[in-house]
Design a protein around this motif. Structure first.
Motif, PDB file in Angstrom:
ATOM      1  N   ALA A   2       0.866  -1.081  -0.030  1.00 27.72           N
ATOM      2  CA  ALA A   2       0.115  -0.033   0.133  1.00 27.72           C
ATOM      3  C   ALA A   2       0.992   1.210  -0.005  1.00 27.72           C
ATOM      4  O   ALA A   2       1.939   1.309   0.823  1.00 27.72           O
ATOM      5  N   ARG A   3       0.505   2.313  -0.932  1.00 24.61           N
ATOM      6  CA  ARG A   3       1.261   3.493  -1.026  1.00 24.61           C
ATOM      7  C   ARG A   3       0.888   4.316   0.445  1.00 24.61           C
ATOM      8  O   ARG A   3      -0.339   4.351   0.601  1.00 24.61           O
ATOM      9  N   GLN A   4       1.748   4.707   1.084  1.00 23.09           N
ATOM     10  CA  GLN A   4       1.442   5.473   2.239  1.00 23.09           C
ATOM     11  C   GLN A   4       1.388   7.132   1.959  1.00 23.09           C
ATOM     12  O   GLN A   4       1.997   7.619   0.938  1.00 23.09           O
ATOM     13  N   PRO A   5       0.766   7.512   2.846  1.00 27.06           N
ATOM     14  CA  PRO A   5       0.204   9.044   2.295  1.00 27.06           C
ATOM     15  C   PRO A   5       1.325   9.964   2.335  1.00 27.06           C
ATOM     16  O   PRO A   5       1.183  11.122   1.991  1.00 27.06           O
ATOM     17  N   PHE A  60       6.083   2.515   0.261  1.00 25.38           N
ATOM     18  CA  PHE A  60       5.088   1.289   0.098  1.00 25.38           C
ATOM     19  C   PHE A  60       5.205   0.421   0.939  1.00 25.38           C
ATOM     20  O   PHE A  60       6.394  -0.189   1.347  1.00 25.38           O
ATOM     21  N   LEU A  61       4.355   0.099   1.828  1.00 28.64           N
ATOM     22  CA  LEU A  61       4.268  -0.856   2.925  1.00 28.64           C
ATOM     23  C   LEU A  61       3.344  -2.152   2.638  1.00 28.64           C
ATOM     24  O   LEU A  61       2.216  -1.742   2.111  1.00 28.64           O
ATOM     25  N   PHE A 110      -4.241  -8.285  -1.124  1.00 31.73           N
ATOM     26  CA  PHE A 110      -3.823  -8.728  -2.010  1.00 31.73           C
ATOM     27  C   PHE A 110      -4.009  -7.825  -3.424  1.00 31.73           C
ATOM     28  O   PHE A 110      -4.277  -8.363  -4.566  1.00 31.73           O
ATOM     29  N   SER A 111      -3.482  -6.695  -3.181  1.00 34.47           N
ATOM     30  CA  SER A 111      -3.253  -5.746  -4.144  1.00 34.47           C
ATOM     31  C   SER A 111      -2.251  -4.439  -3.940  1.00 34.47           C
ATOM     32  O   SER A 111      -1.973  -4.369  -2.938  1.00 34.47           O
ATOM     33  N   ASP A 112      -1.638  -4.333  -4.990  1.00 36.02           N
ATOM     34  CA  ASP A 112      -0.476  -3.417  -5.057  1.00 36.02           C
ATOM     35  C   ASP A 112      -0.999  -2.034  -5.479  1.00 36.02           C
ATOM     36  O   ASP A 112      -1.921  -1.740  -6.452  1.00 36.02           O
ATOM     37  N   ASP A 113      -0.590  -1.048  -4.763  1.00 36.76           N
ATOM     38  CA  ASP A 113      -0.806   0.511  -4.904  1.00 36.76           C
ATOM     39  C   ASP A 113       0.076   0.909  -6.202  1.00 36.76           C
ATOM     40  O   ASP A 113       1.189   0.475  -6.223  1.00 36.76           O
ATOM     41  N   GLY A 126      -1.323   5.721  -6.258  1.00 38.82           N
ATOM     42  CA  GLY A 126      -2.054   5.368  -5.616  1.00 38.82           C
ATOM     43  C   GLY A 126      -3.396   4.620  -5.708  1.00 38.82           C
ATOM     44  O   GLY A 126      -4.195   4.343  -4.851  1.00 38.82           O
ATOM     45  N   VAL A 127      -3.507   4.205  -6.799  1.00 34.45           N
ATOM     46  CA  VAL A 127      -4.591   3.379  -7.548  1.00 34.45           C
ATOM     47  C   VAL A 127      -4.364   1.789  -7.044  1.00 34.45           C
ATOM     48  O   VAL A 127      -3.240   1.257  -7.515  1.00 34.45           O
TER      49      VAL A 127
END
Length: 812
Positions: A49-52, A680-681, A691-694, A698-699
């Motif tokens: 997940a992309r971090q803010p 990205f964490l 089970f998704s990649d940003d 951030g999509v």
């Protein structure tokens, strides 16, 4: 024709090496984004997940430690190099650390920042020198303390009784401070000067007197303009008095005379003044200086004593590691330094010139100094040796004072003792000098030079690419010049040093060495295995009490038994990756791997991930798209890759990774061509979104997982009639491990392959091969999953009926 069934439950991971008939039937000829965490289990990898929070620029290196918890120390900068340190967990903008003197802690992509921890201080490498980040994680200063400097003016006498008429005492100064956790840091006492109760000393009246000591306040180490603060304190050391008038030369056994914190007036004046009237009887019971030859303090016992045991600063280094209570520095370079001696006293208007990158310093010898760049010639002493000694002290004081005023970053120190040349001194720079550090004099014949230097040649830098330098125990900032080892021949280079149990592994371009021993008194370097050479500085990691390294000769595992190649099953995969990155210039593959590849020990998943780039284009890509992962327990290989949106927009810029110490989540840094980036964490919320990649924007995109099992060959001489494939799903163990909603199951025989989407209605999925793949000699099953949800397999079964050896495939 008999019927049969092939049960595949002992999944062996990725195996692409030649020898199809010898492979494990449950091995994979291709696999992406599936993992093999336990015997008989295949599971989809989690996404990131992309971090803010903004990182402040492209991230070139991430560091973690027990002290940081869920935070990371990020080396960020421009599109071509890292330049600054930032700190945080990515949930908000990372906080920039203040660097002493406003410097950039620059590192290139080929020599990325490395770090280690000692006494709650983090030590990181940079082009200027090793920096120390204290536990507050707010500032960074260069490791090491400034050297003690000599008198600022000519020695003088004051009222007192410590020096009888005709007696003298030698002095040294050391500088100290305490870090944020109360650990004392101390520097080297290099400069030595003498105050004599004789007629050539100001204030002489022919009776017992005290000594007035005035010594310079330096800048912070390795800076050009940062002043010391009142948190620093000095220690003045002195010898026992000796009868100079009757020819005694005095020794260099120093004892503590006094210590005190700097005051604001001291800092403003740049000079500390202390009047010494300490009797010899008091000195003998005082603490002892660590450079003493005989009366050294407890804990300083070593192979050699004296100035070679000084608390010098660490050299510039390309790697650091903490092992056996010592900080180790590898692939080192000492800052420019030269040693010289004044062998004939200077005359009025003789000049001395020193040149550095920041400018040129010209000093003029004067019987009566007038200008700020003048220094005093001493000619009234009773012997030539004393005249030279006092003139040299005045010259060194002038170099220190004027270089500090001009911000040149050089200092000079007298080193003469009773048994050496009276005019012996050395000049050193606290910063690298790319253009060199030169020395010249209008009377070059009056100087003798050492270190292979003469009066018109630049000072050598003293680089040692095969050098290993280690600190004193529990004192990473204190590095005696005697604490030097070498690994390999002089032309070899140390790439990484890795602590491993009771040894320090040293990876060089000549082979793998090891340092053994328990203390600085018995450390030694020995070959471990010279047959393996590390491919890149960051391609080594420690996991499950073993060390893994990507070498030119293969990926190896190192344990107490030695070095073992573990990449034999995937050698074609490695070869293809190296060839693809360099196309159409294959020779560029290994150099790009060396610069961009990195390994990460993923403890929670008992994996070592070797990330490698997909292309060689430093203007667009400076990161890695894919990785090879080795499970240290199941011994299975797999391949991972970040999700591609399309061929023009893909995640080929994850430039570094670290597993956070606090929560064991893998954290990736992102590269860009100069713009801002994010961390990205790993997702671990135990939901389908795991089970998704940003994307970079951030999509969220589903992790795309695919695998192809080894071709099954029940009967080598005949064809088969493939009837059914049964896939058993890993489900119902935990609430979040559910069977997938839909998967793609494909069958490949010979050159024909057909995939079909299958809706999963139970924990078992039965699928019949299509007509095009139903008959053939060998069959491979593939499973594709592109949905953002968990998917796991605990067994695959293939049913078949054997034909005769004369049976052939019928094309529909």
């Amino acid at each position: 024709m008999g019927s049969g069934r092939i049960d595949l439950t002992s999944f062996a991971g990725l195996v692409t090496a030649p020898g199809m008939l010898e492979r494990n039937p449950a091995s994979c000829v291709d696999v992406v984004n599936w993992e093999f965490p336990a015997p008989g289990v295949i599971r989809k990898r989690r996404g990131q997940a992309r971090q803010p929070g903004n990182t402040g620029g492209p991230v070139w290196k991430l560091l973690t430690s027990r002290l940081m918890g869920n935070n990371v120390l990020a080396h960020v900068g421009t599109g071509t190099s890292g330049t600054q340190l930032r700190y945080g967990d990515g949930s908000a903008a990372l906080t920039a650390l203040t660097v002493v003197d406003g410097d950039n802690l620059e590192r290139q992509r080929e020599t990325r920042m490395q770090g280690a921890v000692c006494q709650r201080n983090h030590y990181v490498t940079s082009d200027v020198g090793v920096a120390r980040v204290e536990s507050t994680m707010t500032t960074a200063a260069y490791a090491g303390m400034p050297r003690g400097q000599g008198p600022s003016v000519n020695p003088s006498l004051v009222s007192g009784s410590s020096l009888a008429d005709g007696y003298a005492r030698a002095y040294r100064v050391t500088w100290h401070k305490q870090d944020a956790d109360g650990v004392e840091l101390g520097g080297a006492p290099t400069s030595r000067w003498v105050v004599a109760n004789r007629s050539y000393t100001s204030g002489y009246i022919g009776s017992a007197m005290g000594a007035r000591c005035r010594f310079l306040v330096p800048h912070e180490f390795a800076t050009l303009s940062t002043a010391l603060t009142t948190s620093y304190y000095w220690r003045l050391w002195g010898t026992r008095s000796y009868d100079e008038v009757n020819g005694q030369l005095g020794d260099d056994e120093m004892f503590l005379v006094s210590e005190a914190y700097l005051t604001a007036p001291d800092i403003a004046a740049g000079v500390v003044t202390f009047d010494d009237s300490t009797p010899d009887s008091f000195l003998l019971s005082s603490p002892r200086l660590h450079t003493n030859l005989y009366n050294f303090p407890p804990g300083e016992e070593g192979l050699r004593q004296g100035v070679v045991n000084e608390d010098g600063p660490p050299p510039i280094a390309n790697d650091v590691a903490y092992w056996q209570d010592c900080m180790w520095y590898a692939d080192v370079e000492w800052r420019p330094r030269f040693t010289a001696a004044l062998i004939s006293n200077l005359a009025n208007n003789d000049t001395v010139t020193l040149a550095v990158d920041a400018g040129v310093l010209v000093l003029t010898a004067k019987a009566v100094p007038v200008g700020v760049d003048d220094f005093r010639i001493v000619t009234a002493a009773p012997t030539t040796a004393i005249n030279i000694r006092e003139t040299t002290a005045a010259l060194c004081a002038a170099i220190c004072a004027r270089a500090k005023a001009y911000g040149y970053g050089i200092t000079a120190h007298t080193t003469a003792t009773g048994g050496t040349l009276p005019g012996l001194f050395f000049v050193e720079s606290s910063k690298p000098q790319p253009s060199g550090m030169g020395f010249a004099s209008s009377v070059a014949s009056k100087f003798q030079f050492f270190d292979g230097m003469n009066a018109s040649i630049n000072a050598p830098t003293g680089a040692a690419t095969n050098g290993l330098v280690f600190s004193k125990p529990l004192r990473a900032d204190a590095v005696p010049p005697i604490n030097v080892l070498t690994a390999g021949p002089a032309d070899s280079r140390i790439l990484r040093i890795v602590p491993f149990r009771d040894r320090l592994l040293v990876f060089t371009d000549y082979g793998i060495f090891q340092v053994t021993g328990r203390t600085f008194a018995d450390f030694g370097v020995f070959p471990l295995d010279l047959g393996y050479r590390l491919m890149g500085r960051d391609l080594v990691a420690t996991c499950d009490e073993k060390v893994y390294a990507w070498c030119f000769e293969g990926i190896v595992e190192i344990d107490d038994g030695g070095v073992t190649v573990v990449s034999a099953p995937i050698e074609p995969t490695i070869e293809a990756a190296l060839a693809d990155i360099g196309a159409p210039r294959p020779e560029r593959g290994s150099s790009t791997f060396s610069a961009l590849g990195y390994a990460t020990a993923y403890r929670n998943q008992h994996q070592v991930r070797f990330h490698f780039p997909e292309a060689d284009d430093s203007g667009v890509l400076n990161g890695c798209y894919a990785w090879l992962a080795f499970d240290t327990r199941t011994r299975a290989w797999t391949k991972g890759a970040f999700t591609k949106i399309n061929s023009d927009d893909y995640f080929d810029n994850r430039s570094c990774a670290v597993v956070r110490f606090g929560d064991d989540l893998i954290c990736y840094g992102n590269w860009s061509n100069g713009g801002d980036t994010r961390l990205f964490l790993e997702r671990r919320a135990y939901t389908s979104a795991d089970f998704s990649d940003d994307s970079i924007e951030g999509v969220a995109q589903p992790v795309e997982s695919s695998l192809s099992l080894q071709f099954q060959l029940p009967e080598q001489s005949g064809a088969q009639h493939w009837q059914q494939t049964l896939v058993n799903w890993d489900a119902s163990e935990q609430w979040w491990r559910t069977r997938p909603t839909a998967v793609g199951i494909g069958h490949t025989t010979e050159e024909t392959g057909v995939s079909q989407a299958v809706a999963v209605a139970s924990n078992q999925t039965r699928c019949e091969p299509t007509l095009a793949t139903r008959r053939g000699q060998r069959l491979s099953v593939s499973v594709t999953h592109v949905v953002s949800e968990y998917a796991g397999i605990v067994g695959v079964s293939q049913s078949y009926r054997s034909g005769t050896r004369f049976a052939r495939k019928v094309t529909p």
